[in-house]
Design an enzyme around this catalytic site. Structure first.
Site, PDB file in Angstrom:
ATOM      1  N   ASN A  10       8.256 -17.873  -2.964  1.00  0.00           N
ATOM      2  CA  ASN A  10       7.962 -16.769  -2.008  1.00  0.00           C
ATOM      3  C   ASN A  10       6.586 -17.029  -1.259  1.00  0.00           C
ATOM      4  O   ASN A  10       5.611 -17.040  -1.714  1.00  0.00           O
ATOM      5  CB  ASN A  10       7.331 -15.354  -3.061  1.00  0.00           C
ATOM      6  CG  ASN A  10       6.888 -14.150  -2.164  1.00  0.00           C
ATOM      7  OD1 ASN A  10       7.034 -14.246  -1.076  1.00  0.00           O
ATOM      8  ND2 ASN A  10       6.262 -13.295  -2.922  1.00  0.00           N
ATOM      9  N   LYS A  14       5.173 -15.142   0.960  1.00  0.00           N
ATOM     10  CA  LYS A  14       4.460 -14.328   1.345  1.00  0.00           C
ATOM     11  C   LYS A  14       4.086 -14.225   3.117  1.00  0.00           C
ATOM     12  O   LYS A  14       5.076 -15.075   3.503  1.00  0.00           O
ATOM     13  CB  LYS A  14       3.152 -14.121   0.680  1.00  0.00           C
ATOM     14  CG  LYS A  14       3.440 -14.271  -0.944  1.00  0.00           C
ATOM     15  CD  LYS A  14       2.281 -13.730  -1.624  1.00  0.00           C
ATOM     16  CE  LYS A  14       2.623 -14.017  -3.154  1.00  0.00           C
ATOM     17  NZ  LYS A  14       1.647 -13.496  -3.821  1.00  0.00           N
ATOM     18  N   HIS A  31       8.526  -6.308  -4.862  1.00  0.00           N
ATOM     19  CA  HIS A  31       7.394  -7.227  -5.290  1.00  0.00           C
ATOM     20  C   HIS A  31       6.120  -6.172  -5.487  1.00  0.00           C
ATOM     21  O   HIS A  31       5.982  -5.019  -4.764  1.00  0.00           O
ATOM     22  CB  HIS A  31       7.205  -8.090  -4.207  1.00  0.00           C
ATOM     23  CG  HIS A  31       6.175  -9.151  -4.511  1.00  0.00           C
ATOM     24  ND1 HIS A  31       4.790  -8.937  -4.360  1.00  0.00           N
ATOM     25  CD2 HIS A  31       6.370 -10.637  -5.076  1.00  0.00           C
ATOM     26  CE1 HIS A  31       4.120 -10.008  -4.977  1.00  0.00           C
ATOM     27  NE2 HIS A  31       5.014 -10.831  -5.220  1.00  0.00           N
ATOM     28  N   GLU A  75       3.222  -6.550  -4.509  1.00  0.00           N
ATOM     29  CA  GLU A  75       2.516  -6.157  -3.301  1.00  0.00           C
ATOM     30  C   GLU A  75       3.070  -5.331  -2.409  1.00  0.00           C
ATOM     31  O   GLU A  75       2.673  -4.425  -1.719  1.00  0.00           O
ATOM     32  CB  GLU A  75       2.439  -7.723  -2.642  1.00  0.00           C
ATOM     33  CG  GLU A  75       1.415  -8.473  -3.253  1.00  0.00           C
ATOM     34  CD  GLU A  75       1.537  -9.883  -3.150  1.00  0.00           C
ATOM     35  OE1 GLU A  75       2.332 -10.392  -2.037  1.00  0.00           O
ATOM     36  OE2 GLU A  75       0.948 -10.811  -4.008  1.00  0.00           O
ATOM     37  N   GLU A  96       6.863 -10.201 -13.245  1.00  0.00           N
ATOM     38  CA  GLU A  96       5.738 -10.701 -12.522  1.00  0.00           C
ATOM     39  C   GLU A  96       4.506  -9.816 -13.086  1.00  0.00           C
ATOM     40  O   GLU A  96       4.171  -8.600 -12.359  1.00  0.00           O
ATOM     41  CB  GLU A  96       5.780 -10.772 -11.165  1.00  0.00           C
ATOM     42  CG  GLU A  96       6.799 -11.529 -10.647  1.00  0.00           C
ATOM     43  CD  GLU A  96       6.371 -12.060  -9.180  1.00  0.00           C
ATOM     44  OE1 GLU A  96       6.916 -13.430  -9.145  1.00  0.00           O
ATOM     45  OE2 GLU A  96       6.028 -11.267  -8.227  1.00  0.00           O
ATOM     46  N   GLY A 135      -1.300 -14.732  -8.262  1.00  0.00           N
ATOM     47  CA  GLY A 135      -2.257 -15.441  -7.362  1.00  0.00           C
ATOM     48  C   GLY A 135      -3.556 -15.414  -8.148  1.00  0.00           C
ATOM     49  O   GLY A 135      -4.634 -15.537  -7.462  1.00  0.00           O
ATOM     50  N   SER A 140       1.478 -17.213 -10.980  1.00  0.00           N
ATOM     51  CA  SER A 140       0.543 -18.436 -11.214  1.00  0.00           C
ATOM     52  C   SER A 140       1.335 -19.662 -11.897  1.00  0.00           C
ATOM     53  O   SER A 140       0.634 -20.280 -12.760  1.00  0.00           O
ATOM     54  CB  SER A 140      -0.793 -18.117 -12.088  1.00  0.00           C
ATOM     55  OG  SER A 140      -1.635 -17.414 -11.289  1.00  0.00           O
ATOM     56  N   GLY A 168       4.740 -18.223  -5.824  1.00  0.00           N
ATOM     57  CA  GLY A 168       3.855 -17.930  -4.739  1.00  0.00           C
ATOM     58  C   GLY A 168       3.325 -19.180  -4.334  1.00  0.00           C
ATOM     59  O   GLY A 168       3.985 -19.879  -3.794  1.00  0.00           O
TER      60      GLY A 168
HETATM   61  C1  PEP Z   1       4.373 -13.912  -6.534  1.00  0.00           C
HETATM   62  O1  PEP Z   1       3.759 -13.030  -5.640  1.00  0.00           O
HETATM   63  O2  PEP Z   1       5.596 -13.547  -6.326  1.00  0.00           O
HETATM   64  C2  PEP Z   1       3.782 -14.838  -7.182  1.00  0.00           C
HETATM   65  C3  PEP Z   1       4.463 -15.176  -8.321  1.00  0.00           C
HETATM   66  O3  PEP Z   1       2.485 -15.658  -6.597  1.00  0.00           O
HETATM   67  P1  PEP Z   1       1.701 -16.690  -7.383  1.00  0.00           P
HETATM   68  O4  PEP Z   1       2.765 -17.867  -7.763  1.00  0.00           O
HETATM   69  O5  PEP Z   1       0.701 -17.245  -6.281  1.00  0.00           O
HETATM   70  O6  PEP Z   1       0.926 -16.140  -8.558  1.00  0.00           O
END
Ligand code: PEP
Length: 264
Positions: free
Chosen positions: A9, A11, A107, A109, A179, A185, A221, A242
């Site tokens: 992803n 973003k 998601h 966000e 998630e 993040g 992460s 991400g």
């Molecule tokens: C995401 O936003 O779907 C995500 C998992 O981000 P990150 O891997 O950066 O934590």
């Protein structure tokens, strides 16, 4: 055959030139590897770069030209209606028209910054299915909810409301991504034990509504370093990534970890 998925992803990241380089590096890296068909690689760039990504990875659907590559292209969101007066929005059918195969819905966000509810996300699942897209449906608890021992209740409620809105049959044709918000993040991934614990709960709930084989991804992460221990968990079928999906090297190393864990 159990399906595993490694999805990136991006973003709202990448300028056009960076996106094109990243797509090409990932496509070349995937093409150079022996990736079994039981492992799907999906990239979800920003809307504006999708058509180029599809052409680079899958060929041009309008010209009926297909590429050899097995990289699928997904969107990061879609609207819940098929068409209409929704300024600035993009429908699932439009995504399907350009050759998208997958779409992330719900998601955190989107839930946080756009007020998306489980009822709305359920409608997006239905819209995605109507257009022939595979929804990647995100659920997860906040740090506050985890600290107060509410993780299981939050996940249960999210899934219940999604099943109520979309129907249990719809969940059978989705991918579900766990998630935890506190891991997205932050550089602090869930431990394999924490992730497995919630994945087992999700599996149990989906099994109860006839969706036992829905692939379950962990997101938050994920890195090249922690991917092998996460992929060793029995109820983790892949990852939604991400930050680490913005580097071809780290994304491809995570794909290598998936191949080592799951190649049969
Ligand atoms: C995401 O936003 O779907 C995500 C998992 O981000 P990150 O891997 O950066 O934590």
């Amino acid at each position: 055959m159990k399906q595993r998925i490694i999805a990136g992803n991006w973003k709202m990241n990448t300028r056009r030139s960076e996106a094109m380089l990243l797509i090409e590096s990932i496509r070349h890296g995937v093409d150079a590897r022996q990736i079994p068909s039981s492992i799907d690689v999906v990239i979800c760039p920003p809307f504006l770069w999708l058509e180029n990504a599809i052409e680079a990875c899958m060929g041009n659907p309008a010209l009926h030209r297909s590429s050899r590559s097995t990289v699928r292209c997904g969107a990061q969101d879609c609207h819940h209606e098929a068409s209409g007066a929704y300024t600035g929005d993009v429908s699932a059918q439009m995504l399907a028209d350009i050759g998208c195969t997958d779409v992330i819905v719900g998601h955190s966000e989107r839930r946080l910054y756009h007020g998306e509810t489980n009822a709305l996300i359920a409608r997006k699942i239905l819209a995605a299915h109507a257009a022939g897209l595979r929804p990647i449906v995100c659920v997860g608890e906040s740090a506050h909810e985890r600290e107060h021992g509410a993780t299981r209740a939050v996940i249960t409620q999210q899934l219940d409301e999604l099943v109520t809105g979309a129907g249990s049959a719809a969940l059978n044709s989705c991918i579900v991504a766990y998630e935890p918000l506190w891991a997205i993040g932050t550089g602090v991934a869930a431990s394999p034990e924490q992730a497995q614990d919630v994945h087992a709960l999700i599996r149990e709930q989906l099994t109860a509504v006839g969706a036992a084989s829905t692939p379950l991804l962990y997101g938050g992460s994920v890195t090249a370093q922690n991917a092998p221990s996460l992929f060793a968990c029995p109820d983790i079928d892949g990852a939604l990534i991400g930050g680490a999906s913005l580097s071809a090297d780290s994304f491809l190393t995570i794909i290598d970890a998936a191949v080592s864990a799951w190649a049969e």
